[in-house]
Design an enzyme around this catalytic site. Sequence first.
Site, PDB file in Angstrom:
ATOM      1  CD  GLU A   2      -3.771  -6.049   3.919  1.00 37.37           C
ATOM      2  OE1 GLU A   2      -4.605  -5.204   4.327  1.00 37.37           O
ATOM      3  OE2 GLU A   2      -2.553  -5.901   4.022  1.00 37.37           O
ATOM      4  CD  GLU A  35      -3.026  -1.063   2.217  1.00 35.95           C
ATOM      5  OE1 GLU A  35      -2.936  -0.201   3.100  1.00 35.95           O
ATOM      6  OE2 GLU A  35      -4.006  -1.837   2.131  1.00 35.95           O
TER       7      GLU A  35
HETATM    8  C1  GBH Z   1      -4.628  -2.259   5.314  1.00 29.44           C
HETATM    9  O1  GBH Z   1      -4.800  -0.883   5.186  1.00 29.44           O
HETATM   10  C2  GBH Z   1      -3.243  -2.553   5.826  1.00 29.44           C
HETATM   11  O2  GBH Z   1      -2.451  -3.174   4.853  1.00 29.44           O
HETATM   12  C3  GBH Z   1      -3.227  -3.372   7.086  1.00 29.44           C
HETATM   13  O3  GBH Z   1      -1.968  -3.292   7.665  1.00 29.44           O
HETATM   14  C4  GBH Z   1      -4.334  -2.889   7.989  1.00 29.44           C
HETATM   15  O4  GBH Z   1      -4.295  -3.458   9.252  1.00 29.44           O
HETATM   16  C5  GBH Z   1      -5.639  -3.238   7.321  1.00 29.44           C
HETATM   17  O5  GBH Z   1      -5.699  -2.734   6.023  1.00 29.44           O
HETATM   18  C6  GBH Z   1      -6.877  -2.763   8.067  1.00 29.44           C
HETATM   19  O6  GBH Z   1      -6.894  -1.387   8.149  1.00 29.44           O
HETATM   20  O7  GBH Z   1      -8.536   6.867   9.545  1.00 29.44           O
HETATM   21  O8  GBH Z   1      -9.991   7.744   7.844  1.00 29.44           O
HETATM   22  O9  GBH Z   1      -7.690   8.423   7.904  1.00 29.44           O
HETATM   23  C7  GBH Z   1      -6.054  -0.481   4.695  1.00 29.44           C
HETATM   24  C8  GBH Z   1      -6.017   0.922   4.194  1.00 29.44           C
HETATM   25  C9  GBH Z   1      -5.407   3.064   4.944  1.00 29.44           C
HETATM   26  C10 GBH Z   1      -7.452   2.137   5.637  1.00 29.44           C
HETATM   27  C11 GBH Z   1      -5.489   4.085   6.053  1.00 29.44           C
HETATM   28  C12 GBH Z   1      -7.551   3.156   6.741  1.00 29.44           C
HETATM   29  C13 GBH Z   1      -6.988   5.407   7.377  1.00 29.44           C
HETATM   30  C14 GBH Z   1      -8.275   6.081   7.095  1.00 29.44           C
HETATM   31  N1  GBH Z   1      -6.086   1.862   5.301  1.00 29.44           N
HETATM   32  N2  GBH Z   1      -6.863   4.375   6.343  1.00 29.44           N
HETATM   33  S1  GBH Z   1      -8.642   7.357   8.190  1.00 29.44           S
END
Ligand code: GBH
Length: 484
Positions: free
Chosen positions: A390, A202
């Site tokens: 994922e 990512e």
């Molecule tokens: C993935 O990210 C990751 O690869 C993994 O490590 C993680 O544990 C899993 O998914 C579940 O989250 O709080 O509104 O600013 C997923 C993509 C990017 C989603 C960051 C949440 C923050 C959004 N993530 N995002 S916010």
Amino acid sequence: MKAISRRMFGKTAAATAAVAASGVSLPGIAFGQTEEHKRLPLGFPDGFKWGCATAAYQIEGAVKADGRGQTNWDIFAHTPGKTRNGDTGDVADDSYHLYKEDTRLLKDLGVQTYRMSIAWSRIFPEGRGEPNPKGLDHYNRVIDELLANGITPYITLFHWDLPAALPGGWQNRDTSKAFADYAAYTTKHLGDKVKHWMTTNEFVCFTDLGYRYGQFAPGLRLPDGPANQVRHHGILAHGLGVQAIRANTSSDTQVGLAENAGVYVPVIETEEHIAAAQKATRILNAPFLTALMEGKYIDEYLRHEGANAPKVEPGDFEAIGSKLDFVGHNVYAPEYVRASDSPLGFTVEPHPKSYPHMDSPWLNIGPECIYWAVRNVCDLWHPEGMYITENGASSTDVLTPQGRVEDIDRLMYLRNYITQLHRATAEGYPVKGYFLWSLLDNFEWADGYSKRFGIHYVDYKTLKRYPKLSAEWYKTVIAKNAVV
Ligand code: GBH
């Protein structure tokens, strides 16, 4: 038995009979022909790989064990105010020590594959220079345990835990080269046992979220120019990494990445909206996946960034555009797109306030996004193969005194997403496997331990693992190779 249950479910039986009498038939279903009511099977192709996914900093703990070097996330999590409740990955699930138990959980599910990541700073505590043999020893033990249990490891080389000793982190172009050296060393030493590698996880999360928006390590808020350069170093690391892996492994090695490209779903499945969603996929992912797939920054991105566009050196895109054996796609939430007369020809619709989501507020529920993630990428760029690297969901899990977690909302989410994935395989898209995020509840980055994504519940006081209802369900899906 059959007759009894038919009578007990008299209504269903009567309804079935009515359909049969009316002469209505669906393809593959012949009502009333046999005693057994025939169901439309949602089976996956033979050899489809089911797995679970995790990442080093989220599960391992043992941050000081066996010479591990400090990372950006150690520093960030220990900085007051950066993570929920000040949570850190210091202990996490202690999977570093409990990996045999976690392998047993995998074995019990019946998965064929396991996606895990290697902590760069266990192999090179300073990010480069002298390798730490104890780091490699650890991963050799983990891999041997998986293989002994018939589970194929798929390994991500970088899932956000960057060695802190690298000066400037991803702001420094040298970090991309350090990554390639780490990738070369690690795959050279583990490549006889591990045949599936992912470079990075990512891009947007370890570049923009860390360096532009400050939500993730290292918590910076750089202006557009330098932040775009960080993005470039991210994809450059991937590209140099692919070259390094190819140069150090045998030809039966499969190389890809795990990317969370934005997933654009047509609001209505008609030609114009489908075309709009495809266009959005290409343009809005321009800094990352589109750049990898096309070996360049497309004009729309360069025009949009103007003077802030990344500086590219000769040879960069030769590496970045390296052919991949598979594209891994992490899929969580949809964006809905319609054709419009905007300059780009499409509009991304904002989610209404009432849009349903899981426990994480960002995790909007849109099962069809897993189908469109595959279809958009395949129709645009025709990769050799794809994996869902994922997919999963957070729920407000409660452990009952009997040691059960009835996570029917996670199960609803997974069942619907996997049903939509079935549509993609049934249409012939080359999806080879699915990794459920996650095997265990774990350190959910800035959300700390407040959000649970596991299909096994972790009691963080005792570190005991409990299979949730969703684990029991996933086990059945795997056994039948079909949605149940
Ligand atoms: C993935 O990210 C990751 O690869 C993994 O490590 C993680 O544990 C899993 O998914 C579940 O989250 O709080 O509104 O600013 C997923 C993509 C990017 C989603 C960051 C949440 C923050 C959004 N993530 N995002 S916010």
